[in-house]
Design a protein around this motif. Structure first.
Motif, PDB file in Angstrom:
ATOM      1  N   ARG A  52       0.839  -1.195   0.000  1.00 56.26           N
ATOM      2  CA  ARG A  52       0.000   0.000   0.000  1.00 56.26           C
ATOM      3  C   ARG A  52       0.870   1.239   0.000  1.00 56.26           C
ATOM      4  NH1 ARG A  52      -4.597  -1.851   4.193  1.00 56.26           N
ATOM      5  NH2 ARG A  52      -5.659  -3.232   2.739  1.00 56.26           N
ATOM      6  N   GLN A  53       0.589   2.112  -0.936  1.00 49.91           N
ATOM      7  CA  GLN A  53       1.313   3.365  -1.120  1.00 49.91           C
ATOM      8  C   GLN A  53       2.818   3.144  -1.291  1.00 49.91           C
ATOM      9  OE1 GLN A  53       0.199   5.844   2.176  1.00 49.91           O
ATOM     10  NE2 GLN A  53      -1.902   6.062   1.449  1.00 49.91           N
ATOM     11  N   GLY A  54       3.206   1.946  -1.728  1.00 53.62           N
ATOM     12  CA  GLY A  54       4.610   1.661  -2.007  1.00 53.62           C
ATOM     13  C   GLY A  54       5.470   1.446  -0.782  1.00 53.62           C
ATOM     14  N   ASN A  55       4.858   1.211   0.359  1.00 54.70           N
ATOM     15  CA  ASN A  55       5.625   1.053   1.595  1.00 54.70           C
ATOM     16  C   ASN A  55       6.514  -0.178   1.585  1.00 54.70           C
ATOM     17  OD1 ASN A  55       4.626   3.372   2.790  1.00 54.70           O
ATOM     18  ND2 ASN A  55       2.897   2.307   3.730  1.00 54.70           N
ATOM     19  N   MET A  56       6.003  -1.301   1.083  1.00 50.46           N
ATOM     20  CA  MET A  56       6.795  -2.526   1.054  1.00 50.46           C
ATOM     21  C   MET A  56       7.967  -2.378   0.086  1.00 50.46           C
ATOM     22  SD  MET A  56       7.142  -5.485   2.420  1.00 50.46           S
ATOM     23  CE  MET A  56       5.572  -5.873   3.145  1.00 50.46           C
ATOM     24  N   ALA A  57       7.720  -1.791  -1.087  1.00 51.12           N
ATOM     25  CA  ALA A  57       8.791  -1.581  -2.068  1.00 51.12           C
ATOM     26  C   ALA A  57       9.874  -0.671  -1.495  1.00 51.12           C
ATOM     27  CB  ALA A  57       8.220  -0.996  -3.356  1.00 51.12           C
ATOM     28  N   SER A  58       9.476   0.350  -0.776  1.00 52.40           N
ATOM     29  CA  SER A  58      10.446   1.249  -0.150  1.00 52.40           C
ATOM     30  C   SER A  58      11.298   0.513   0.876  1.00 52.40           C
ATOM     31  CB  SER A  58       9.738   2.417   0.532  1.00 52.40           C
ATOM     32  OG  SER A  58       9.101   3.213  -0.413  1.00 52.40           O
ATOM     33  N   SER A  59      10.674  -0.366   1.625  1.00 49.05           N
ATOM     34  CA  SER A  59      11.413  -1.139   2.623  1.00 49.05           C
ATOM     35  C   SER A  59      12.398  -2.093   1.973  1.00 49.05           C
ATOM     36  CB  SER A  59      10.442  -1.932   3.501  1.00 49.05           C
ATOM     37  OG  SER A  59       9.596  -1.066   4.195  1.00 49.05           O
ATOM     38  N   ILE A  60      11.973  -2.743   0.891  1.00 45.61           N
ATOM     39  CA  ILE A  60      12.866  -3.650   0.162  1.00 45.61           C
ATOM     40  C   ILE A  60      14.047  -2.877  -0.407  1.00 45.61           C
ATOM     41  CG2 ILE A  60      13.049  -5.123  -1.886  1.00 45.61           C
ATOM     42  CD1 ILE A  60      10.090  -5.938  -1.319  1.00 45.61           C
ATOM     43  N   ARG A  61      13.774  -1.733  -0.996  1.00 44.05           N
ATOM     44  CA  ARG A  61      14.846  -0.904  -1.558  1.00 44.05           C
ATOM     45  C   ARG A  61      15.814  -0.439  -0.472  1.00 44.05           C
ATOM     46  NH1 ARG A  61      10.298   1.480  -4.916  1.00 44.05           N
ATOM     47  NH2 ARG A  61      10.602   0.537  -6.961  1.00 44.05           N
ATOM     48  N   GLN A  62      15.272  -0.088   0.678  1.00 41.34           N
ATOM     49  CA  GLN A  62      16.115   0.386   1.769  1.00 41.34           C
ATOM     50  C   GLN A  62      17.022  -0.730   2.291  1.00 41.34           C
ATOM     51  OE1 GLN A  62      13.898   2.028   5.044  1.00 41.34           O
ATOM     52  NE2 GLN A  62      15.563   3.423   5.556  1.00 41.34           N
ATOM     53  N   MET A  63      16.493  -1.932   2.433  1.00 39.10           N
ATOM     54  CA  MET A  63      17.318  -3.055   2.889  1.00 39.10           C
ATOM     55  C   MET A  63      18.406  -3.391   1.878  1.00 39.10           C
ATOM     56  SD  MET A  63      14.858  -5.674   4.924  1.00 39.10           S
ATOM     57  CE  MET A  63      13.372  -5.597   3.956  1.00 39.10           C
ATOM     58  N   MET A  64      18.059  -3.337   0.590  1.00 35.85           N
ATOM     59  CA  MET A  64      19.065  -3.630  -0.435  1.00 35.85           C
ATOM     60  C   MET A  64      20.105  -2.517  -0.539  1.00 35.85           C
ATOM     61  SD  MET A  64      18.598  -6.632  -1.615  1.00 35.85           S
ATOM     62  CE  MET A  64      19.639  -6.577  -3.069  1.00 35.85           C
ATOM     63  N   SER A  65      19.731  -1.294  -0.206  1.00 35.44           N
ATOM     64  CA  SER A  65      20.705  -0.205  -0.261  1.00 35.44           C
ATOM     65  C   SER A  65      21.779  -0.367   0.815  1.00 35.44           C
ATOM     66  CB  SER A  65      20.023   1.152  -0.148  1.00 35.44           C
ATOM     67  OG  SER A  65      19.536   1.354   1.157  1.00 35.44           O
ATOM     68  N   VAL A  66      21.434  -1.032   1.906  1.00 35.32           N
ATOM     69  CA  VAL A  66      22.434  -1.327   2.930  1.00 35.32           C
ATOM     70  C   VAL A  66      23.494  -2.259   2.347  1.00 35.32           C
ATOM     71  CG1 VAL A  66      22.815  -2.443   5.169  1.00 35.32           C
ATOM     72  CG2 VAL A  66      20.841  -0.954   4.841  1.00 35.32           C
ATOM     73  N   CYS A  67      23.058  -3.272   1.603  1.00 32.21           N
ATOM     74  CA  CYS A  67      24.008  -4.195   0.952  1.00 32.21           C
ATOM     75  C   CYS A  67      24.884  -3.466  -0.058  1.00 32.21           C
ATOM     76  CB  CYS A  67      23.264  -5.309   0.226  1.00 32.21           C
ATOM     77  SG  CYS A  67      22.344  -6.397   1.289  1.00 32.21           S
ATOM     78  N   SER A  68      24.269  -2.612  -0.855  1.00 31.97           N
ATOM     79  CA  SER A  68      25.023  -1.947  -1.913  1.00 31.97           C
ATOM     80  C   SER A  68      25.979  -0.894  -1.367  1.00 31.97           C
ATOM     81  CB  SER A  68      24.082  -1.321  -2.940  1.00 31.97           C
ATOM     82  OG  SER A  68      23.337  -0.283  -2.360  1.00 31.97           O
ATOM     83  N   SER A  69      25.717  -0.384  -0.172  1.00 32.46           N
ATOM     84  CA  SER A  69      26.636   0.608   0.400  1.00 32.46           C
ATOM     85  C   SER A  69      27.985  -0.009   0.753  1.00 32.46           C
ATOM     86  CB  SER A  69      26.006   1.269   1.629  1.00 32.46           C
ATOM     87  OG  SER A  69      25.870   0.331   2.677  1.00 32.46           O
ATOM     88  N   ILE A  70      28.014  -1.311   0.960  1.00 38.98           N
ATOM     89  CA  ILE A  70      29.282  -2.001   1.221  1.00 38.98           C
ATOM     90  C   ILE A  70      30.207  -1.872   0.014  1.00 38.98           C
ATOM     91  CG2 ILE A  70      30.322  -4.277   1.624  1.00 38.98           C
ATOM     92  CD1 ILE A  70      27.761  -4.957   3.205  1.00 38.98           C
ATOM     93  N   ASP A  71      29.639  -1.947  -1.189  1.00 37.77           N
ATOM     94  CA  ASP A  71      30.417  -1.821  -2.428  1.00 37.77           C
ATOM     95  C   ASP A  71      30.456  -0.384  -2.946  1.00 37.77           C
ATOM     96  OD1 ASP A  71      30.963  -4.525  -2.468  1.00 37.77           O
ATOM     97  OD2 ASP A  71      29.216  -5.007  -3.700  1.00 37.77           O
ATOM     98  N   SER A  72      29.938   0.552  -2.180  1.00 39.10           N
ATOM     99  CA  SER A  72      29.853   1.969  -2.582  1.00 39.10           C
ATOM    100  C   SER A  72      29.110   2.129  -3.904  1.00 39.10           C
ATOM    101  CB  SER A  72      31.247   2.582  -2.678  1.00 39.10           C
ATOM    102  OG  SER A  72      31.904   2.522  -1.442  1.00 39.10           O
ATOM    103  N   LYS A  73      27.991   1.436  -4.012  1.00 42.16           N
ATOM    104  CA  LYS A  73      27.161   1.502  -5.214  1.00 42.16           C
ATOM    105  C   LYS A  73      25.759   1.939  -4.842  1.00 42.16           C
ATOM    106  CE  LYS A  73      29.852  -1.402  -8.012  1.00 42.16           C
ATOM    107  NZ  LYS A  73      30.132  -1.236  -9.363  1.00 42.16           N
ATOM    108  N   ARG A  74      25.044   2.438  -5.835  1.00 42.23           N
ATOM    109  CA  ARG A  74      23.644   2.815  -5.690  1.00 42.23           C
ATOM    110  C   ARG A  74      22.806   1.719  -6.326  1.00 42.23           C
ATOM    111  NH1 ARG A  74      20.042   5.552  -8.910  1.00 42.23           N
ATOM    112  NH2 ARG A  74      18.440   6.638  -7.754  1.00 42.23           N
ATOM    113  N   ILE A  75      21.701   1.372  -5.696  1.00 45.96           N
ATOM    114  CA  ILE A  75      20.882   0.286  -6.235  1.00 45.96           C
ATOM    115  C   ILE A  75      19.501   0.820  -6.606  1.00 45.96           C
ATOM    116  CG2 ILE A  75      19.996  -0.498  -4.018  1.00 45.96           C
ATOM    117  CD1 ILE A  75      20.559  -3.398  -5.179  1.00 45.96           C
TER     118      ILE A  75
END
Length: 82
Positions: A52-75
């Motif tokens: 609803r209102q993209g909340n789940m997608a935002s949460s998924i993106r936020q969790m994956m951005s933690v992984c990508s910050s290790i490689d200094s990349k944007r996801i």
């Protein structure tokens, strides 16, 4: 290096009704510091992943951005139904 496709698949598979139909595809991006991932699933599962209102997608993106910050990349993660 982190396998982003597998990490995202492990994250979204328990959330859908038909995990065998979920497909994660990594696409090429213009920017070398960006990782572009597409999630393909049935329309019911995609609507569940977006939430609803993209909340789940935002949460998924936020969790994956933690992984990508290790490689200094944007996801970037896009959700598509088939």
């Amino acid at each position: 290096m982190i396998n982003y496709e597998k990490t995202l698949m492990d994250l979204v598979s328990p959330m859908v009704d038909e995990p065998q139909k979920v497909k994660i595809q990594k696409m090429n991006s213009i920017n070398d510091n960006e990782i572009l991932l597409y999630v393909y699933a049935t329309s019911n599962d995609i609507s569940r992943l977006i939430g609803r209102q993209g909340n789940m997608a935002s949460s998924i993106r936020q969790m994956m951005s933690v992984c990508s910050s290790i490689d200094s990349k944007r996801i970037s993660i896009k959700f598509e139904s088939y």
